[in-house]
Design a protein around this motif. Structure first.
Motif, PDB file in Angstrom:
ATOM      1  N   ILE A  31       3.186  12.860   3.625  1.00 27.43           N
ATOM      2  CA  ILE A  31       1.979  12.980   2.747  1.00 27.43           C
ATOM      3  C   ILE A  31       0.906  11.708   3.362  1.00 27.43           C
ATOM      4  O   ILE A  31      -0.186  11.787   3.447  1.00 27.43           O
ATOM      5  CB  ILE A  31       2.071  13.133   1.242  1.00 27.43           C
ATOM      6  N   LEU A  32       1.564  10.520   2.991  1.00 26.74           N
ATOM      7  CA  LEU A  32       1.073   9.371   3.378  1.00 26.74           C
ATOM      8  C   LEU A  32       0.433   9.316   4.848  1.00 26.74           C
ATOM      9  O   LEU A  32      -0.700   8.979   5.315  1.00 26.74           O
ATOM     10  CB  LEU A  32       1.754   8.043   2.916  1.00 26.74           C
ATOM     11  N   THR A  33       1.032   9.785   5.763  1.00 26.46           N
ATOM     12  CA  THR A  33       0.449   9.661   7.239  1.00 26.46           C
ATOM     13  C   THR A  33      -0.589  10.593   7.426  1.00 26.46           C
ATOM     14  O   THR A  33      -1.491  10.162   8.283  1.00 26.46           O
ATOM     15  CB  THR A  33       1.812  10.263   7.982  1.00 26.46           C
ATOM     16  N   GLN A  34      -0.430  12.018   6.601  1.00 23.69           N
ATOM     17  CA  GLN A  34      -1.464  12.756   6.705  1.00 23.69           C
ATOM     18  C   GLN A  34      -2.770  12.153   5.998  1.00 23.69           C
ATOM     19  O   GLN A  34      -4.010  12.313   6.649  1.00 23.69           O
ATOM     20  CB  GLN A  34      -1.389  13.945   6.109  1.00 23.69           C
ATOM     21  N   LEU A  35      -2.721  11.370   4.839  1.00 22.45           N
ATOM     22  CA  LEU A  35      -3.905  10.981   4.348  1.00 22.45           C
ATOM     23  C   LEU A  35      -4.495   9.609   5.236  1.00 22.45           C
ATOM     24  O   LEU A  35      -5.491   9.648   5.439  1.00 22.45           O
ATOM     25  CB  LEU A  35      -3.354   9.985   3.024  1.00 22.45           C
ATOM     26  N   ARG A  36      -3.571   9.009   5.775  1.00 22.61           N
ATOM     27  CA  ARG A  36      -4.196   7.979   6.761  1.00 22.61           C
ATOM     28  C   ARG A  36      -4.817   8.578   7.692  1.00 22.61           C
ATOM     29  O   ARG A  36      -5.890   7.899   8.566  1.00 22.61           O
ATOM     30  CB  ARG A  36      -2.945   7.051   6.996  1.00 22.61           C
ATOM     31  N   ALA A  37      -4.083   9.486   8.372  1.00 23.15           N
ATOM     32  CA  ALA A  37      -4.854  10.306   9.728  1.00 23.15           C
ATOM     33  C   ALA A  37      -6.076  10.725   9.480  1.00 23.15           C
ATOM     34  O   ALA A  37      -7.260  10.825  10.453  1.00 23.15           O
ATOM     35  CB  ALA A  37      -3.898  11.416  10.253  1.00 23.15           C
ATOM     36  N   GLU A  38      -6.265  11.158   8.163  1.00 26.04           N
ATOM     37  CA  GLU A  38      -7.846  11.894   7.733  1.00 26.04           C
ATOM     38  C   GLU A  38      -8.713  10.702   7.312  1.00 26.04           C
ATOM     39  O   GLU A  38      -9.848  11.270   6.984  1.00 26.04           O
ATOM     40  CB  GLU A  38      -7.499  12.945   6.702  1.00 26.04           C
ATOM     41  N   GLY A  39      -8.253   9.481   7.300  1.00 27.77           N
ATOM     42  CA  GLY A  39      -9.368   8.419   6.847  1.00 27.77           C
ATOM     43  C   GLY A  39      -9.051   7.776   5.434  1.00 27.77           C
ATOM     44  O   GLY A  39     -10.103   7.167   5.380  1.00 27.77           O
ATOM     45  N   TYR A  40      -8.134   8.498   4.741  1.00 26.52           N
ATOM     46  CA  TYR A  40      -8.107   7.791   3.270  1.00 26.52           C
ATOM     47  C   TYR A  40      -7.306   6.579   3.509  1.00 26.52           C
ATOM     48  O   TYR A  40      -6.495   6.492   4.263  1.00 26.52           O
ATOM     49  CB  TYR A  40      -7.367   8.812   2.429  1.00 26.52           C
ATOM     50  N   GLU A  41      -7.747   5.740   2.351  1.00 22.88           N
ATOM     51  CA  GLU A  41      -6.963   4.660   2.125  1.00 22.88           C
ATOM     52  C   GLU A  41      -5.952   4.631   0.934  1.00 22.88           C
ATOM     53  O   GLU A  41      -6.285   5.666   0.105  1.00 22.88           O
ATOM     54  CB  GLU A  41      -7.756   3.338   1.713  1.00 22.88           C
ATOM     55  N   THR A  42      -4.751   4.113   1.211  1.00 21.96           N
ATOM     56  CA  THR A  42      -3.631   4.427   0.001  1.00 21.96           C
ATOM     57  C   THR A  42      -3.612   2.963  -0.804  1.00 21.96           C
ATOM     58  O   THR A  42      -3.757   1.865  -0.234  1.00 21.96           O
ATOM     59  CB  THR A  42      -2.400   4.860   0.696  1.00 21.96           C
ATOM     60  N   SER A  43      -3.040   3.208  -2.035  1.00 20.58           N
ATOM     61  CA  SER A  43      -2.690   2.167  -2.945  1.00 20.58           C
ATOM     62  C   SER A  43      -1.444   2.351  -3.644  1.00 20.58           C
ATOM     63  O   SER A  43      -1.213   3.417  -4.039  1.00 20.58           O
ATOM     64  CB  SER A  43      -3.995   1.887  -3.604  1.00 20.58           C
ATOM     65  N   LYS A  44      -0.864   1.425  -3.970  1.00 21.55           N
ATOM     66  CA  LYS A  44       0.168   1.463  -4.991  1.00 21.55           C
ATOM     67  C   LYS A  44      -0.101   1.546  -6.474  1.00 21.55           C
ATOM     68  O   LYS A  44       0.665   1.548  -7.309  1.00 21.55           O
ATOM     69  CB  LYS A  44       1.178   0.450  -4.700  1.00 21.55           C
ATOM     70  N   SER A  45      -1.197   1.126  -6.463  1.00 23.51           N
ATOM     71  CA  SER A  45      -1.987   0.843  -8.132  1.00 23.51           C
ATOM     72  C   SER A  45      -2.859   2.071  -8.401  1.00 23.51           C
ATOM     73  O   SER A  45      -3.309   2.774  -7.661  1.00 23.51           O
ATOM     74  CB  SER A  45      -2.914  -0.338  -8.226  1.00 23.51           C
TER      75      SER A  45
END
Length: 471
Positions: A31-45
């Motif tokens: 899921i994180l890989t797909q998010l990053r591939a589509e341009g979303y930033e991710t956060s642990k907070s």
């Protein structure tokens, strides 16, 4: 005249938390890989994110509580929450979805292994960012991390999930109801991911599934292709190919969740030859035939005696093999005599590493209807007695390693190891087994680095851990 393209001032941010077992962790990585591939930033907070994804566990009561509490925390801090994972597939007392019953304000709920469904929910509530350059790049495949995939483990080790679901119907387990029947990944995809991971710097590959020994059963061990060559979708061929891929990198291949079918014997020569780590994670669960029958354990009906024969045969083929296992104490109807059989098995089987759960009456488990549910105090008391025996066996086996020289994979080494560090031998899987506590090197020029192998002389033990001097 065409309108100018407007690029958002910032990419939308998705908070993410992953709970549960390594199999759930690999779902999170996809899921994180797909998010990053589509341009979303991710956060642990949670605070400040545009929405939060919680990947849940729903196997035992404590895991359910942790997952529900985390969802509640995310809702309180953020308000926009998508739930995925095993808990998302569970029903509540009213027959509806448990998560929605407890937290009706969540945006969406999916079960495990549902990357596309999660992404659909993300797109609905936080539109996909548009970047005229990124959008020309093909999307990441949902079943394969590839060289640029997101990993939630340290750089030097990774989990490789080879299948999803399980064909067994053990009475204490609800995983098939959440993850479905066995579905083996195509062997070409599995090997392609393994190669990409080795090339990215992974030094230890941990093979996981619900039933690693059954890999390929659902597709009748059909022949797949890797690098244009035919390869059977079967555990033995998979291990042979993984060993070949790992060899140029000097990397380890470790097998988890291996049921002791007769076919497992075929893999032991690979371990004896040093091509696959001589380590097997085998979920025995119990040793008394009557308890195993009530559990509906596959290939275990003969009880501990047959498994003792298997262990003896494995050790004859590969004397250095280490076996870890998990057990359940206080299963419904378990008598003191049946429990004593389990303790006797532990002493005779000499299991190197063992964990034990007091039986948990998980909602939906068939075992809850078996007569003779034991009081929780008795279940916990038997778990403690089991662990006392297991620790006695494990510590005695660790003592025999004192004086030996072992290869260790360094997990941490602050200041290049000048104050020592922490690593693991072939006998230690990350997070579930012990470690090797590394002393500072005797030579000032000698350094240690996380993610690299080092040779150490075992000079002592400390609880479940070894103490090693780099040589």
């Amino acid at each position: 005249m065409s309108s100018p393209i407007t690029v958002p001032a910032r990419a939308p941010t998705v908070g993410f938390v992953s709970l549960g077992c390594p199999k759930a962790l690999t779902d999170s990585e996809l899921i994180l890989t797909q998010l990053r591939a589509e341009g979303y930033e991710t956060s642990k907070s949670f605070a400040g994110a545009d929405l939060v994804i919680v990947n849940t566990c729903g196997f035992i009561d404590d895991a359910v509580k942790e997952s529900l509490d985390t969802i509640g925390e995310a809702l309180a801090e953020n308000g926009k929450v998508i739930v995925t994972g095993c808990l998302g597939a569970k029903t509540g007392d009213s027959g509806g979805n448990l998560v929605r019953q407890m937290h009706p304000s969540v945006l969406a709920v999916t079960g495990p292994h549902a990357t596309q469904e999660v992404m659909d929910a993300v797109h609905q509530h936080v539109p996909k960012p548009h970047d005229p350059f990124v959008d020309l790049v093909p999307e990441a495949r949902a079943d394969f991390r590839g060289t640029a995939g997101i990993k939630l483990t340290p750089r030097h080790y990774a989990y490789l999930k080879i299948s999803e679901g399980c064909n067994h119907r053990c009475t204490f387990c609800i995983i098939p109801s959440m993850r479905g029947d066995l579905v083996s990944r195509p062997i070409g995809d599995v090997l392609g991911e393994a190669r990409a991971l080795f090339e990215s710097g992974v030094k230890e590959l941990l093979v996981i599934s619900q039933d690693t020994s059954a890999y390929g059963v659902d597709v009748k061990y059909r022949t797949g292709f890797f690098d244009g060559k035919p390869v059977k979708t079967r555990m033995l061929e998979l291990c042979e190919q993984l060993a070949t891929l790992a060899e140029p990198f000097g990397a380890w291949v470790r097998l988890h969740y291996v049921y002791p079918y007769p076919s497992v014997d075929e893999v032991l020569p690979l371990m004896a030859a040093g091509r696959v780590l001589p380590y097997l994670d085998v979920p025995f669960q119990h040793a008394h035939p009557a308890v195993l029958k009530r559990m509906k354990r596959p290939a275990y009906g003969e009880g501990g005696e047959r498994n003792l024969e298997r262990l003896t045969r494995w050790r004859e083929i590969c004397p250095q093999i280490v076996v870890r296992s998990t057990f359940i104490a206080g299963f419904p109807g378990e008598t003191e005599e049946e429990f004593q059989t389990l303790l006797d098995f532990m002493r005779e089987a000499q299991i190197d590493r063992a964990g034990c759960f007091a039986y948990s009456a998980v909602k939906g488990a068939a075992a809850n209807d078996i007569p003779g549910m034991l009081p929780m105090e008795l279940r916990e008391e038997r778990r403690a007695r089991f662990m006392a025996v297991a620790e006695e066996v494990s510590i005695a086996k660790l003592q025999r390693r004192v004086g030996a020289t072992m290869q260790v994979l360094v997990d941490s080494a602050p200041a290049l190891g000048r104050k020592g560090g922490v690593g693991r031998s072939y006998a230690d899987a990350p997070e579930i087994d012990g470690t090797v506590r590394l002393l500072p090197p005797e030579k000032a020029s000698r350094t240690l680095k996380a993610g690299e192998f080092t040779r150490v002389r075992i000079v002592g033990t400390q609880g479940h851990d070894l103490i090693g001097q780099p040589v």
